[in-house]
Enzyme design. Structure first.
Site, PDB file in Angstrom:
ATOM      1  N   LYS A  95       1.826   9.494   3.320  1.00  0.00           N
ATOM      2  CA  LYS A  95       1.768   8.657   4.518  1.00  0.00           C
ATOM      3  C   LYS A  95       1.301   7.215   4.308  1.00  0.00           C
ATOM      4  CE  LYS A  95      -2.994   9.613   5.716  1.00  0.00           C
ATOM      5  NZ  LYS A  95      -3.992   9.776   6.755  1.00  0.00           N
ATOM      6  N   SER A 135       6.094   9.348  14.185  1.00  0.00           N
ATOM      7  CA  SER A 135       5.193   8.205  14.244  1.00  0.00           C
ATOM      8  C   SER A 135       5.781   7.105  15.118  1.00  0.00           C
ATOM      9  CB  SER A 135       4.997   7.682  12.823  1.00  0.00           C
ATOM     10  OG  SER A 135       4.376   6.421  12.830  1.00  0.00           O
ATOM     11  N   TYR A 160       8.130   4.766   3.877  1.00  0.00           N
ATOM     12  CA  TYR A 160       7.411   5.785   4.652  1.00  0.00           C
ATOM     13  C   TYR A 160       8.010   5.911   6.054  1.00  0.00           C
ATOM     14  CZ  TYR A 160       4.105   7.779   7.880  1.00  0.00           C
ATOM     15  OH  TYR A 160       3.568   8.529   8.891  1.00  0.00           O
ATOM     16  N   LYS A 164      10.241   9.015   8.274  1.00  0.00           N
ATOM     17  CA  LYS A 164       9.967   9.564   9.612  1.00  0.00           C
ATOM     18  C   LYS A 164      11.211   9.484  10.477  1.00  0.00           C
ATOM     19  CE  LYS A 164       5.890  10.854   8.916  1.00  0.00           C
ATOM     20  NZ  LYS A 164       5.621  12.291   8.860  1.00  0.00           N
ATOM     21  N   LEU A 211      -7.479   0.703   9.515  1.00  0.00           N
ATOM     22  CA  LEU A 211      -8.585  -0.066  10.070  1.00  0.00           C
ATOM     23  C   LEU A 211      -9.881   0.733  10.206  1.00  0.00           C
ATOM     24  CD1 LEU A 211      -9.602  -2.690  11.371  1.00  0.00           C
ATOM     25  CD2 LEU A 211      -8.798  -1.792  13.578  1.00  0.00           C
TER      26      LEU A 211
HETATM   27  P1  NAD Z   1      -3.029  13.640   5.459  1.00  0.00           P
HETATM   28  O1  NAD Z   1      -2.582  13.033   4.183  1.00  0.00           O
HETATM   29  O2  NAD Z   1      -4.477  13.748   5.725  1.00  0.00           O
HETATM   30  O3  NAD Z   1      -2.373  15.087   5.625  1.00  0.00           O
HETATM   31  C1  NAD Z   1      -1.153  15.442   5.018  1.00  0.00           C
HETATM   32  C2  NAD Z   1      -1.416  16.696   4.201  1.00  0.00           C
HETATM   33  O4  NAD Z   1      -0.188  17.129   3.597  1.00  0.00           O
HETATM   34  C3  NAD Z   1      -2.429  16.498   3.073  1.00  0.00           C
HETATM   35  O5  NAD Z   1      -3.415  17.497   3.183  1.00  0.00           O
HETATM   36  C4  NAD Z   1      -1.601  16.659   1.796  1.00  0.00           C
HETATM   37  O6  NAD Z   1      -2.352  17.268   0.763  1.00  0.00           O
HETATM   38  C5  NAD Z   1      -0.465  17.545   2.269  1.00  0.00           C
HETATM   39  N1  NAD Z   1       0.798  17.408   1.545  1.00  0.00           N
HETATM   40  C6  NAD Z   1       1.466  16.270   1.244  1.00  0.00           C
HETATM   41  N2  NAD Z   1       2.611  16.574   0.608  1.00  0.00           N
HETATM   42  C7  NAD Z   1       2.664  17.936   0.503  1.00  0.00           C
HETATM   43  C8  NAD Z   1       3.597  18.844  -0.047  1.00  0.00           C
HETATM   44  N3  NAD Z   1       4.723  18.437  -0.637  1.00  0.00           N
HETATM   45  N4  NAD Z   1       3.333  20.169   0.027  1.00  0.00           N
HETATM   46  C9  NAD Z   1       2.199  20.610   0.616  1.00  0.00           C
HETATM   47  N5  NAD Z   1       1.286  19.789   1.162  1.00  0.00           N
HETATM   48  C10 NAD Z   1       1.517  18.465   1.103  1.00  0.00           C
HETATM   49  O7  NAD Z   1      -2.301  12.825   6.634  1.00  0.00           O
HETATM   50  P2  NAD Z   1      -2.511  12.917   8.204  1.00  0.00           P
HETATM   51  O8  NAD Z   1      -3.054  11.609   8.647  1.00  0.00           O
HETATM   52  O9  NAD Z   1      -3.211  14.158   8.577  1.00  0.00           O
HETATM   53  O10 NAD Z   1      -1.001  12.949   8.661  1.00  0.00           O
HETATM   54  C11 NAD Z   1      -0.332  14.173   8.934  1.00  0.00           C
HETATM   55  C12 NAD Z   1       1.113  13.871   9.282  1.00  0.00           C
HETATM   56  O11 NAD Z   1       1.150  12.995  10.402  1.00  0.00           O
HETATM   57  C13 NAD Z   1       1.884  13.171   8.176  1.00  0.00           C
HETATM   58  O12 NAD Z   1       3.212  13.652   8.170  1.00  0.00           O
HETATM   59  C14 NAD Z   1       1.857  11.725   8.593  1.00  0.00           C
HETATM   60  O13 NAD Z   1       2.932  11.000   8.083  1.00  0.00           O
HETATM   61  C15 NAD Z   1       1.936  11.863  10.096  1.00  0.00           C
HETATM   62  N6  NAD Z   1       1.396  10.704  10.817  1.00  0.00           N
HETATM   63  C16 NAD Z   1       0.137  10.255  10.529  1.00  0.00           C
HETATM   64  C17 NAD Z   1      -0.377   9.142  11.187  1.00  0.00           C
HETATM   65  C18 NAD Z   1      -1.734   8.600  10.848  1.00  0.00           C
HETATM   66  O14 NAD Z   1      -1.985   7.434  11.150  1.00  0.00           O
HETATM   67  N7  NAD Z   1      -2.631   9.368  10.254  1.00  0.00           N
HETATM   68  C19 NAD Z   1       0.395   8.510  12.177  1.00  0.00           C
HETATM   69  C20 NAD Z   1       1.677   9.011  12.462  1.00  0.00           C
HETATM   70  C21 NAD Z   1       2.167  10.108  11.768  1.00  0.00           C
HETATM   71  C1  WQD Z   2      -4.372  -1.324  12.675  1.00  0.00           C
HETATM   72  C2  WQD Z   2      -4.671  -2.794  12.977  1.00  0.00           C
HETATM   73  C3  WQD Z   2      -3.984  -4.286  11.218  1.00  0.00           C
HETATM   74  C4  WQD Z   2      -6.781  -2.774   8.202  1.00  0.00           C
HETATM   75  C5  WQD Z   2      -0.369   2.557  10.368  1.00  0.00           C
HETATM   76  C6  WQD Z   2       1.052   2.850   9.959  1.00  0.00           C
HETATM   77  C7  WQD Z   2       1.746   3.615  11.045  1.00  0.00           C
HETATM   78  C8  WQD Z   2       0.951   4.859  11.416  1.00  0.00           C
HETATM   79  C9  WQD Z   2      -0.472   4.555  11.723  1.00  0.00           C
HETATM   80  C10 WQD Z   2       1.680   6.733  10.147  1.00  0.00           C
HETATM   81  C11 WQD Z   2      -3.545  -3.739  12.574  1.00  0.00           C
HETATM   82  C12 WQD Z   2      -5.486  -4.293  11.367  1.00  0.00           C
HETATM   83  C13 WQD Z   2      -6.065  -2.977   9.367  1.00  0.00           C
HETATM   84  C14 WQD Z   2      -7.699  -3.769   7.763  1.00  0.00           C
HETATM   85  C15 WQD Z   2      -7.121  -5.083   9.703  1.00  0.00           C
HETATM   86  N1  WQD Z   2       0.882   5.791  10.344  1.00  0.00           N
HETATM   87  N2  WQD Z   2      -6.233  -4.113  10.106  1.00  0.00           N
HETATM   88  N3  WQD Z   2      -7.838  -4.886   8.544  1.00  0.00           N
HETATM   89  O1  WQD Z   2      -0.689  -0.535  10.691  1.00  0.00           O
HETATM   90  O2  WQD Z   2      -1.065   0.035  13.130  1.00  0.00           O
HETATM   91  O3  WQD Z   2      -0.341   1.788  11.564  1.00  0.00           O
HETATM   92  O4  WQD Z   2      -1.038   3.796  10.643  1.00  0.00           O
HETATM   93  O5  WQD Z   2       2.723   6.976  10.680  1.00  0.00           O
HETATM   94  O6  WQD Z   2       3.021   3.934  10.572  1.00  0.00           O
HETATM   95  O7  WQD Z   2       1.726   1.624   9.727  1.00  0.00           O
HETATM   96  O8  WQD Z   2      -2.640   0.943  11.400  1.00  0.00           O
HETATM   97  O9  WQD Z   2      -5.036   1.082  10.875  1.00  0.00           O
HETATM   98  O10 WQD Z   2      -3.481   0.030   9.196  1.00  0.00           O
HETATM   99  O11 WQD Z   2      -3.964  -1.183  11.319  1.00  0.00           O
HETATM  100  O12 WQD Z   2      -7.268  -6.105  10.368  1.00  0.00           O
HETATM  101  O13 WQD Z   2      -8.344  -3.646   6.726  1.00  0.00           O
HETATM  102  O14 WQD Z   2      -5.792  -3.187  12.182  1.00  0.00           O
HETATM  103  O15 WQD Z   2      -3.499  -5.551  10.930  1.00  0.00           O
HETATM  104  O16 WQD Z   2      -3.524  -4.766  13.528  1.00  0.00           O
HETATM  105  P1  WQD Z   2      -1.140   0.417  11.687  1.00  0.00           P
HETATM  106  P2  WQD Z   2      -3.827   0.263  10.612  1.00  0.00           P
END
Ligand code: NAD
Ligand code: WQD
Length: 382
Positions: A95, A135, A160, A164, A211
């Site tokens: 991610k 996402s 990435y 999605k 952040l």
């Molecule tokens: P995370 O990295 O904490 O969790 C993902 C988990 O998947 C991890 O535990 C990792 O070990 C496991 N993993 C990765 N590849 C694998 C594989 N091939 N087989 C088995 N396990 C595997 O991330 P998260 O923040 O909990 O995110 C979970 C999901 O949500 C992800 O798909 C991410 O893209 C999506 N997502 C996250 C955010 C965010 O900001 N955290 C936002 C939007 C979408």
């Molecule tokens: C938030 C705000 C930065 C870090 C990301 C992925 C998105 C989704 C969620 C998975 C922004 C600012 C950040 C720092 C800063 N993930 N910032 N200093 O970029 O909105 O989203 O995570 O799907 O796809 O792109 O999240 O937490 O990185 O940033 O000023 O050190 O904080 O510019 O405005 P973002 P973020």
């Protein structure tokens, strides 16, 4: 099938040891479901599983953990054979946005091929209920704000985000080819916070990209100061605006998504309370389809400075920061309209930014080294 009571329903969580997966696991167990986790621990720790057991106090048979990669077809086949699975919540994937631009092959392989293998094995066992972690990144630079699900998707700017968007299309095609599939695409905005016990939370490896994990490490003294990426955006205070959502609210959204899917499969929802016949989710062309697409956010935008101030209030001291140039690829502002999730899922976020920061701070201050403390390492070996 999903149209059973939660205690008869087993949910496979891929990536269930991770940040969002571990919190969703807690909410599912608290709602009575049985959970099977498959995670290769590439971005998480087995200690999280132990902490989930501590929080929920469930017996071993209610929560089963497999350390395996979803790319490993044989391992998945074993997991499906050994468990009578009803539905999948698919979190597993890489991610990190920046890393994905350096390692596109690894990202496409893990996220895309991993999902193809997972769905293929699931189909061979007749398991056709899947909730997918999508996402807000699929909206690219959004055409309007607040972003509704009708907002057109735009080409994400990094591999990435591409995975999605592509996986949304792949899962939609899966449904089109075989309407027995039930697909829910949950588009998360910015998940932060932690379980209020302080036992589970986000544990990024290395220097955080996002952040709130970065601010938390500044607050605890591991990093000197936050770099605020840009103060010249067209936003009220010039810093970027996002829709931050408490991870426990997000986790509850997954439980609701399962219940919603169950309304499609049978005449009763898994809570035993009729949700009405599933009639799919509204699509941009006015029709409804069996693919449910929901934004999960709070509907409220907060700037980087808002987050800094809320975190300071939570931890009781100032957060040092400097203004730096914009981060390439960032957009000025995004936040969700969450009416569809409210109306279809009966879900809305409960927690505000202060509560999110308080819980992030509790997790960070109780676990300054994340899960990697000596006690947990000993437990893992033992
Ligand atoms: P995370 O990295 O904490 O969790 C993902 C988990 O998947 C991890 O535990 C990792 O070990 C496991 N993993 C990765 N590849 C694998 C594989 N091939 N087989 C088995 N396990 C595997 O991330 P998260 O923040 O909990 O995110 C979970 C999901 O949500 C992800 O798909 C991410 O893209 C999506 N997502 C996250 C955010 C965010 O900001 N955290 C936002 C939007 C979408
Ligand atoms: C938030 C705000 C930065 C870090 C990301 C992925 C998105 C989704 C969620 C998975 C922004 C600012 C950040 C720092 C800063 N993930 N910032 N200093 O970029 O909105 O989203 O995570 O799907 O796809 O792109 O999240 O937490 O990185 O940033 O000023 O050190 O904080 O510019 O405005 P973002 P973020």
């Amino acid at each position: 099938s999903l149209a059973k009571s939660p205690d008869n329903t087993t949910v496979l969580l891929t990536g269930g040891a991770g940040f969002i997966g571990s919190h969703t696991c807690v909410e599912l167990l608290n709602s009575g479901y049985r959970v099977v986790i498959v995670d290769d621990l590439s971005n998480s720790c087995q200690a999280a599983i132990k902490r989930i057991r501590t929080i929920t106090q469930v017996n071993d048979d209610r929560l089963v953990f497999y350390r395996a990669n979803i790319l490993d077809r044989e391992a998945l086949t074993t997991i499906f054979s050994e468990n009578n699975l009803d539905a999948i919540i698919h979190f597993a994937g890489f991610k990190a946005v920046g890393e994905s631009t350096q390692k596109p092959l690894e990202y496409y392989h893990n996220n895309i091929t991993g999902t193809l293998v997972l769905c293929d094995v699931a189909r061979s066992f007749g398991v056709k209920n899947i909730v997918f972690s999508s996402s807000a990144t699929v909206y690219g630079t959004p055409e309007f704000i607040p972003i509704t699900e009708m907002c057109p998707k735009h080409e994400p700017t990094n591999p990435y985000g591409q995975t999605k968007s592509m996986l949304e299309n792949i899962l939609t095609d899966l449904y089109k080819g075989d309407p027995q599939w039930n697909v829910v695409l949950l588009r998360y905005f910015n998940p932060i916070g932690a379980h209020e016990s302080g036992l589970i939370g986000e544990d990024p490896k290395g220097i955080p990209n996002n952040l709130v994990p970065y601010i938390a490490q500044v607050a605890v003294g591991k990093l000197p100061a936050l770099k605020v990426f840009g103060n010249d955006y067209e936003t009220p205070d010039g810093t970027g605006v996002r829709d931050y959502i408490h991870v426990v609210d997000l986790a509850r959204g997954h439980v609701r998504a399962l219940e919603w899917m169950a309304g499609k499969c049978g005449s009763e929802s898994i809570e035993g309370k009729a949700l009405g016949a599933f009639h799919g989710a509204p699509q941009p062309d006015g029709t409804r389809s069996g693919v449910g697409i929901f934004n999960l956010g709070t509907g409220k935008g907060s700037s980087v400075l808002d987050v800094i101030h809320a975190f300071s209030a939570a931890c009781g001291h100032d957060i040092p920061y400097t203004f730096e140039p914009r981060r390439p690829g960032d957009i000025a502002e995004n936040y969700a309209a969450c009416d569809l999730a409210a109306c279809e899922l009966g879900w809305h976020a409960r927690y505000d930014l202060l509560k999110m920061c308080e819980d992030s701070w509790k997790w960070q201050s109780l676990n300054p080294e994340g899960y990697n403390d000596p006690q947990d390492t000993l437990d893992e070996q033992g």
